[in-house]
Enzyme design. Structure first.
Site, mmCIF file in Angstrom:
data_model
loop_
_atom_site.group_PDB
_atom_site.id
_atom_site.type_symbol
_atom_site.label_atom_id
_atom_site.label_comp_id
_atom_site.label_asym_id
_atom_site.label_seq_id
_atom_site.Cartn_x
_atom_site.Cartn_y
_atom_site.Cartn_z
ATOM 1 N N ASP A 89 0.834 -1.201 0.000
ATOM 2 C CA ASP A 89 0.000 0.000 0.000
ATOM 3 C C ASP A 89 0.870 1.252 0.000
ATOM 4 O O ASP A 89 2.079 1.190 0.284
ATOM 5 C CB ASP A 89 -0.885 -0.067 1.257
ATOM 6 C CG ASP A 89 -2.200 0.682 1.101
ATOM 7 O OD1 ASP A 89 -2.331 1.467 0.155
ATOM 8 O OD2 ASP A 89 -3.091 0.466 1.944
ATOM 9 N N ASP A 119 -10.564 1.980 -3.502
ATOM 10 C CA ASP A 119 -11.143 1.747 -2.180
ATOM 11 C C ASP A 119 -12.662 1.768 -2.251
ATOM 12 O O ASP A 119 -13.327 1.403 -1.282
ATOM 13 C CB ASP A 119 -10.675 2.832 -1.195
ATOM 14 C CG ASP A 119 -9.374 2.448 -0.522
ATOM 15 O OD1 ASP A 119 -8.908 1.315 -0.730
ATOM 16 O OD2 ASP A 119 -8.820 3.290 0.204
#
Ligand code: DGJ
Length: 745
Positions: free
Chosen positions: A474, A544
């Site tokens: 990430d 997301d």
């Protein structure tokens, strides 16, 4: 030989059955651009194509208007490829042709440039032309490398700039590619958006002046993808001309088009000059990232096909390039930071019983990370949550017959962390100034080798501490206060690029040390969804935003440039965490199937009915996994068109023997209009058995369309999607129908 050089006419012609790219070393030495587009005869001269100089256009070196690597200061005022400051402060170059080399295949990039690139597996897949241009006064050399792939409408272009002069030269812009086009009747297509709204398709006509997208945030960004296309206003998914420009790079970029007063267009793509300067000492070389250029005369669909094939087969690499990607469960939306080993194993066991193959432990397993304000950088296990360590947990997961995956965010540090206490100077910032925090974290200075070496050491320890076969990498904030104490004052312009090189270095080293690990990249979703990342991590967490209706636009837009095998797509719980929307479980799966499939929910909290449905979804995906991950993606009806109420797309097997069509209706309406959905990419001479998913005998759309149908009919007449939906089984908003087509022998 797909590259020909004619000494008499001084032309280079790169050609295959799909495209031609023609350049010419003009009499005055300028390397002119003659044509990139439709395939032209290889045994004929095209020197006359040269665009004549315009009135008032006084480009001394490049009398011709169309150039391969334009510079500034000699009358060509359009966007340049290269700008410099020479030792005497002057900025003018006269680049002239010096020599060239034609080589079979595609030579690997020089090991010292550390940049990812497309590749070939055998020399007959491509040919490469290297042309050297030189500026006599400064001694600067530009080596332009152009590769044509044998079976793809694709050109790969990059430049190496070498200082063979006696004094240092400062580069202030060095593009990967420019393309001069003889007219400006194009529309610019860009993929733009924001966090949780990535890659929306935005189209606008080219107009006089400059239009650009780019990023100066340190990552390629969720705001603009390093991809643009040009299309005619009449171009559709399957007809008409289109060009794609894509940058194999994960940092600051610019993709720009300029229409000049004479209605020609110039496009350039490369590292953003806004945040770049590079000092080339005598003898030093600077390498630009690679640009990928595609020409299609068969619409946007063929343009995307070319990029998908190239990125899937000759940019991605390693064990997982061709391997079926596992169906996963990620714990993030289900638990956030609030979990322990017992909870995780309950979730994993429950998911295993549904057929899930990979359990991914997301953020919160390390340091003392109970919220997002601490511990980044402390890559050791939190024994409060995982008393038996990663090894204990991963061993149990493995014992369930599943793979184990782990989340990391290596480029970051929390102020509340041991790493920051030990090395506060490793966080990016300008000494004496406050640092801007974002998500309560700072970014590590990846331009410094000691930082990359440290991360390689600690992450190697983590990866070898347990049976880890997947890593989600990430990157949750962008860069502020760019500065590195590792660079002298006059080289701070190199910081952003050196940061990206450091990230690539770490990826390359970890990938080589742990070849069995499937890396998935992520930057708060699709904030770094770019070809540079795909060279190291063949899949990306697309967004997301897990809302199925939002995902229609995100996945459609992303598919313009990127293959389904690269798009992570998960079914999440409802109400959705990003929108609060409640969509049917089947719709969530019907959208997420078109990607690398998984779940982002707590399987222990599901009703029996939902569990049965999910087991069926996992089974369906596994049955058709090769099609979803490697089939040809065909866009049929755009969520960006006609009010966005309908979307349709399909995956088609390479031999057209199978296909799955997805049709999505956002809002239902009474008395639907008659409507037909024409398919593409099937074999018109074959018959297909059409079945529906999810199975529902009462559904009007399935009743109208299931049975045996000819490929000719499915493409020429289409599926009937205007049937009356106001009946049981087809009621409500946010609906999806999948049609599974199998050729009948
Ligand atoms: C952002 C990612 O996109 C999410 O999926 C999740 O991994 C969080 N970060 C964790 O902090």
């Amino acid at each position: 030989m797909p590259i020909t050089w004619s000494p008499e006419t001084r032309e280079f012609h790169l050609h295959n059955d799909l495209i031609s790219y023609v350049m010419r070393a003009h009499e005055n030495g300028a390397l002119g651009h003659l044509h990139f587009g439709a395939a032209l005869a290889a045994d004929r001269s095209h020197a006359h194509i040269e665009t004549p100089p315009f009135t008032g256009f006084s480009n001394r070196v490049g009398d011709p208007v169309a150039l391969e690597y334009p510079t500034t200061g000699s009358g060509d005022y359009r966007i340049p490829a290269l700008t410099v400051e020479l030792a005497d402060g002057s900025t003018v170059l006269e680049l002239v042709y010096l020599e060239h080399r034609i080589v079979a295949g595609k030579p690997a990039r020089a090991p010292d440039d550390r940049l990812p690139a497309t590749y070939v597996e055998s020399d007959d897949e491509a040919d490469t032309l290297e042309v050297v241009l030189g500026d006599a006064l400064s001694g600067l050399r530009v080596e332009l490398t152009t590769t044509i792939f044998r079976d793809r409408p694709v050109i790969a272009r990059s430049a190496r700039i070498r200082n063979e002069g006696p004094s240092a030269v400062r580069l202030t812009a060095a593009m990967s590619a420019t393309l001069d086009l003889p007219d400006a009747r194009w529309e610019l297509v860009q993929l733009s958006g924001a966090w949780a709204r990535e890659n929306h398709v935005v189209t606008s006509p080219l107009r006089p002046g400059r239009q650009s997208v780019g990023s100066d945030r340190g990552t390629s960004s969720a705001m603009h993808n390093p991809f643009i296309a040009l299309r005619r206003s009449t171009t559709t998914e399957d007809e008409g001309e289109a060009y794609a420009f894509s940058l194999v790079y994960s940092g600051n970029f610019i993709a720009e088009a300029e229409v000049d007063p004479f209605d020609t267009a110039r496009v350039r793509i490369g590292i953003s000059p806004n945040t770049f300067a590079w000092t080339l000492e005598p003898g030093a070389t600077f390498a630009t990232p690679e640009a990928i250029l595609v020409y299609s005369d068969a619409g946007l669909g063929a343009m995307s096909d070319a990029l998908h094939g190239l990125f899937r087969e000759r940019l991605a690499r390693g064990t997982w390039r061709d391997a079926p990607r596992p169906v996963l469960l990620n714990n993030w939306e289900a638990t956030h930071f609030d979990f322990d080993e017992v909870k995780l194993l309950e979730m994993a066991t429950s998911a295993r019983d549904l057929g899930v193959e990979l359990f991914v432990l997301d953020d919160g397993w390390f340091g003392e990370r109970d919220s997002d304000d601490s511990s980044l950088g402390d890559w050791f296990v939190d024994r409060r949550k995982l008393p038996n360590g990663l090894d204990g947990l991963a061993g149990e997961v493995k014992g369930l017959g599943m793979r184990f995956g782990l989340w990391i965010e290596p480029e970051m540090v929390s102020e509340r962390s041991r790493l920051f206490a030990d090395h506060p100077d490793w966080a990016i910032g300008v000494p004496g100034r406050s640092r801007t925090e974002s998500r309560q974290q700072l970014v590590l200075d990846m331009s410094r080798t000691e930082v990359v070496d440290h991360l390689f050491g600690v992450l190697s320890d983590v990866f070898s501490s347990a049976p880890i076969s997947y890593v989600k990498w990430d990157m949750n904030r962008t860069i502020t206060e760019p500065f590195s104490p590792g660079l002298p004052a006059d080289r701070q312009g190199e910081f952003f690029h050196r940061y990206v090189l450091g990230v690539y270095d770490l990826y390359a080293r970890l990938g080589a040390a742990f070849p069995g690990i499937l890396f998935e990249s992520c930057a708060s979703g699709g904030g770094r969804f770019d070809p540079g990342m795909l060279a190291f991590a063949p899949q990306v967490w697309t967004s997301d935003d897990t809302d199925a209706i939002e995902r229609l636009k995100i996945q459609w837009g992303t598919s313009l440039a990127y293959p389904l095998s690269s798009m992570g797509a998960h079914v999440a719980a409802v109400p959705n965490h990003q929108t609060g929307r409640i969509t049917p479980l089947a719709t969530r799966a019907a959208v997420a199937f078109f990607g690398v499939f998984g779940y982002e929910l707590d399987p222990t909290a599901l009703s029996e009915g939902d569990r049965r449905a999910i087991a069926g979804q996992v089974d369906f995906y596994k049955t058709h996994r090769d099609l979803f991950q490697r089939g040809r993606f065909v866009r049929l009806r755009s969520p960006f068109g006609d009010g966005g109420n309908q979307t349709a797309w399909a995956v088609v097997a390479p031999d057209a023997s199978r296909a799955i069509v997805g049709y999505y209706l956002t809002l239902n309406r009474p008395v639907p209009a008659a409507d037909r959905l024409r398919l593409r990419g099937l074999d018109p001479s074959r018959a297909y058995r059409v079945t529906g998913w999810p199975e529902d005998d009462g559904d009007a759309l399935f009743r109208a369309n299931t049975g045996v149908r000819g490929g000719d009919e499915l493409m020429g007449v289409g599926l009937s999607i205007g049937a009356d939906r106001d009946e049981a089984g087809a009621w409500g908003d946010f609906r999806a129908w999948l049609f599974v087509l199998e050729a009948v022998e």
